[in-house]
Each structure stands twice: as C-alpha cells, then as structure tokens.
Design a protein around this motif. Structure first.
Motif, PDB file in Angstrom:
ATOM      1  N   THR A 148      39.210  54.760  51.057  1.00 40.14           N
ATOM      2  CA  THR A 148      37.813  54.495  51.391  1.00 40.14           C
ATOM      3  C   THR A 148      36.907  55.187  50.382  1.00 40.14           C
ATOM      4  N   ALA A 149      36.053  54.387  49.750  1.00 45.82           N
ATOM      5  CA  ALA A 149      35.213  54.901  48.672  1.00 45.82           C
ATOM      6  C   ALA A 149      33.776  55.124  49.147  1.00 45.82           C
ATOM      7  N   THR A 150      33.159  56.138  48.600  1.00 50.05           N
ATOM      8  CA  THR A 150      31.757  56.436  48.858  1.00 50.05           C
ATOM      9  C   THR A 150      31.076  56.724  47.529  1.00 50.05           C
ATOM     10  N   TYR A 151      29.880  56.173  47.349  1.00 52.72           N
ATOM     11  CA  TYR A 151      29.135  56.341  46.104  1.00 52.72           C
ATOM     12  C   TYR A 151      27.801  57.015  46.365  1.00 52.72           C
ATOM     13  N   VAL A 152      27.286  57.618  45.322  1.00 55.28           N
ATOM     14  CA  VAL A 152      26.011  58.322  45.405  1.00 55.28           C
ATOM     15  C   VAL A 152      24.995  57.572  44.561  1.00 55.28           C
ATOM     16  N   ASN A 153      23.844  57.298  45.178  1.00 55.92           N
ATOM     17  CA  ASN A 153      22.694  56.779  44.460  1.00 55.92           C
ATOM     18  C   ASN A 153      22.969  55.498  43.676  1.00 55.92           C
ATOM     19  N   SER A 154      22.482  55.473  42.445  1.00 57.38           N
ATOM     20  CA  SER A 154      22.480  54.225  41.683  1.00 57.38           C
ATOM     21  C   SER A 154      23.833  53.824  41.152  1.00 57.38           C
ATOM     22  N   GLU A 155      24.845  54.685  41.330  1.00 54.19           N
ATOM     23  CA  GLU A 155      26.149  54.325  40.810  1.00 54.19           C
ATOM     24  C   GLU A 155      26.796  53.200  41.599  1.00 54.19           C
ATOM     25  N   LYS A 156      26.397  53.080  42.855  1.00 53.01           N
ATOM     26  CA  LYS A 156      26.970  52.018  43.668  1.00 53.01           C
ATOM     27  C   LYS A 156      26.625  50.669  43.070  1.00 53.01           C
ATOM     28  N   GLY A 157      27.618  49.839  42.874  1.00 51.44           N
ATOM     29  CA  GLY A 157      27.404  48.539  42.258  1.00 51.44           C
ATOM     30  C   GLY A 157      27.727  48.536  40.786  1.00 51.44           C
ATOM     31  N   ARG A 158      27.669  49.699  40.148  1.00 51.66           N
ATOM     32  CA  ARG A 158      28.023  49.783  38.734  1.00 51.66           C
ATOM     33  C   ARG A 158      29.357  50.481  38.533  1.00 51.66           C
ATOM     34  N   PHE A 159      29.649  51.445  39.404  1.00 48.07           N
ATOM     35  CA  PHE A 159      30.884  52.222  39.302  1.00 48.07           C
ATOM     36  C   PHE A 159      31.844  51.826  40.420  1.00 48.07           C
ATOM     37  N   THR A 160      33.127  51.867  40.115  1.00 53.72           N
ATOM     38  CA  THR A 160      34.162  51.630  41.119  1.00 53.72           C
ATOM     39  C   THR A 160      35.196  52.737  41.037  1.00 53.72           C
ATOM     40  N   ILE A 161      35.357  53.445  42.142  1.00 51.85           N
ATOM     41  CA  ILE A 161      36.357  54.498  42.213  1.00 51.85           C
ATOM     42  C   ILE A 161      37.612  53.930  42.867  1.00 51.85           C
ATOM     43  N   SER A 162      38.769  54.329  42.370  1.00 50.05           N
ATOM     44  CA  SER A 162      40.028  53.861  42.937  1.00 50.05           C
ATOM     45  C   SER A 162      41.085  54.932  42.703  1.00 50.05           C
ATOM     46  N   ARG A 163      42.216  54.753  43.351  1.00 51.78           N
ATOM     47  CA  ARG A 163      43.294  55.719  43.186  1.00 51.78           C
ATOM     48  C   ARG A 163      44.640  55.031  43.323  1.00 51.78           C
ATOM     49  N   ASP A 164      45.625  55.596  42.670  1.00 51.28           N
ATOM     50  CA  ASP A 164      47.011  55.128  42.756  1.00 51.28           C
ATOM     51  C   ASP A 164      47.835  56.325  43.217  1.00 51.28           C
ATOM     52  N   ASN A 165      48.140  56.363  44.500  1.00 52.47           N
ATOM     53  CA  ASN A 165      48.847  57.522  45.049  1.00 52.47           C
ATOM     54  C   ASN A 165      50.254  57.664  44.478  1.00 52.47           C
ATOM     55  N   ALA A 166      50.859  56.559  44.091  1.00 55.79           N
ATOM     56  CA  ALA A 166      52.207  56.626  43.508  1.00 55.79           C
ATOM     57  C   ALA A 166      52.198  57.325  42.156  1.00 55.79           C
ATOM     58  N   LYS A 167      51.055  57.248  41.469  1.00 53.76           N
ATOM     59  CA  LYS A 167      50.931  57.863  40.142  1.00 53.76           C
ATOM     60  C   LYS A 167      50.111  59.147  40.169  1.00 53.76           C
ATOM     61  N   ASN A 168      49.656  59.546  41.368  1.00 50.11           N
ATOM     62  CA  ASN A 168      48.822  60.749  41.479  1.00 50.11           C
ATOM     63  C   ASN A 168      47.637  60.685  40.511  1.00 50.11           C
ATOM     64  N   THR A 169      47.031  59.530  40.444  1.00 49.48           N
ATOM     65  CA  THR A 169      45.960  59.297  39.484  1.00 49.48           C
ATOM     66  C   THR A 169      44.786  58.600  40.154  1.00 49.48           C
ATOM     67  N   MET A 170      43.610  59.029  39.775  1.00 49.07           N
ATOM     68  CA  MET A 170      42.371  58.431  40.259  1.00 49.07           C
ATOM     69  C   MET A 170      41.628  57.848  39.067  1.00 49.07           C
ATOM     70  N   TYR A 171      40.828  56.831  39.347  1.00 49.65           N
ATOM     71  CA  TYR A 171      40.105  56.151  38.272  1.00 49.65           C
ATOM     72  C   TYR A 171      38.627  56.034  38.613  1.00 49.65           C
ATOM     73  N   LEU A 172      37.833  55.869  37.574  1.00 48.29           N
ATOM     74  CA  LEU A 172      36.424  55.532  37.750  1.00 48.29           C
ATOM     75  C   LEU A 172      36.083  54.466  36.720  1.00 48.29           C
ATOM     76  N   GLN A 173      35.944  53.244  37.200  1.00 45.59           N
ATOM     77  CA  GLN A 173      35.525  52.141  36.339  1.00 45.59           C
ATOM     78  C   GLN A 173      34.012  52.142  36.296  1.00 45.59           C
ATOM     79  N   MET A 174      33.459  52.272  35.110  1.00 47.53           N
ATOM     80  CA  MET A 174      32.008  52.355  34.954  1.00 47.53           C
ATOM     81  C   MET A 174      31.528  51.167  34.130  1.00 47.53           C
ATOM     82  N   ASN A 175      30.703  50.339  34.730  1.00 50.77           N
ATOM     83  CA  ASN A 175      30.139  49.159  34.073  1.00 50.77           C
ATOM     84  C   ASN A 175      28.634  49.300  33.951  1.00 50.77           C
TER      85      ASN A 175
END
Length: 114
Positions: free
Chosen positions: A56-83
């Motif tokens: 479950t993702a939560t965004y702050v302010n203007s980043e919502k709609g431009r940024f996408t946070i995600s995670r891969d628990n199998a790889k112990n890695t989190m991502y931030l896609q910024m457009n």
C-alpha cells in the motif's frame, strides 16, 4: 548490519524520468513499511512516499501522480519511478524504514535541469 543503498539518480532534463532503487538488508526490509525521503540544498529532509510491506503506497503533496513507489520483497528492493520531473525535484534521495528510522545511507543525487 543494517544497510540501505540507494542508486539510480542522475542528471535529467525537466519532464524527464528516473527510476531510483533502494536495496536493503533482508532482515529490515520485508516486515517494514519503507519510505523515500529527499533533501534539497539548504532544506530539511522531507518525506516523499511510503509503502507498506503489503504494497500500500502513500504519497506526499505534488508527487502523487508523478511518482510511483513500489517494492519487490523477493529482492529486498524498493523503487521510486519519477516521471514529469521538475527542477524543484532536485535533491538527494534517501530510503529508510518508516519506524524506526535507521542510519541513513549516502543517498542518490537527482538533478533536474530546466
């Protein structure tokens, strides 16, 4: 030893995109809500987004709609896609657990030119 390693930053023109990655020690990653912070020059570190262990993702302010946070628990890695990046997004980006905050990593520099 807890490790948080950010990568993927760089120099990009406005409206461009970047994908940041955060590799974390397995012991702290899987059960925890993870967060992205950023710190612009001369400013305090600020929260950008968070994601629970269940995705479950939560965004702050203007980043919502431009940024996408995600995670891969199998790889112990989190991502931030910024457009649609803006010069105001220029900062060092850091990842961490939401609570408690651990020792900060070195971060990854994002620079957006006009």
């Amino acid at each position: 030893q807890v490790q948080l390693v950010e990568s993927g930053g760089g120099l990009v023109q406005a409206v461009g995109s970047l994908r940041l990655s955060c590799a974390a020690s397995r012991g702290i990653f899987r059960p925890n809500t993870m967060v992205w912070y950023r710190q612009a020059p001369g400013q305090e570190r600020e929260l950008v987004a968070s994601i629970t262990s269940g995705g479950t993702a939560t965004y702050v302010n203007s980043e919502k709609g431009r940024f996408t946070i995600s995670r891969d628990n199998a790889k112990n890695t989190m991502y931030l896609q910024m457009n649609s990046l803006e010069p105001e997004d220029t900062a060092v980006y850091y990842c961490n657990t939401k609570a408690p905050l651990r020792n900060w990593g070195q971060g990854t520099q994002v620079t957006v030119s006009p």
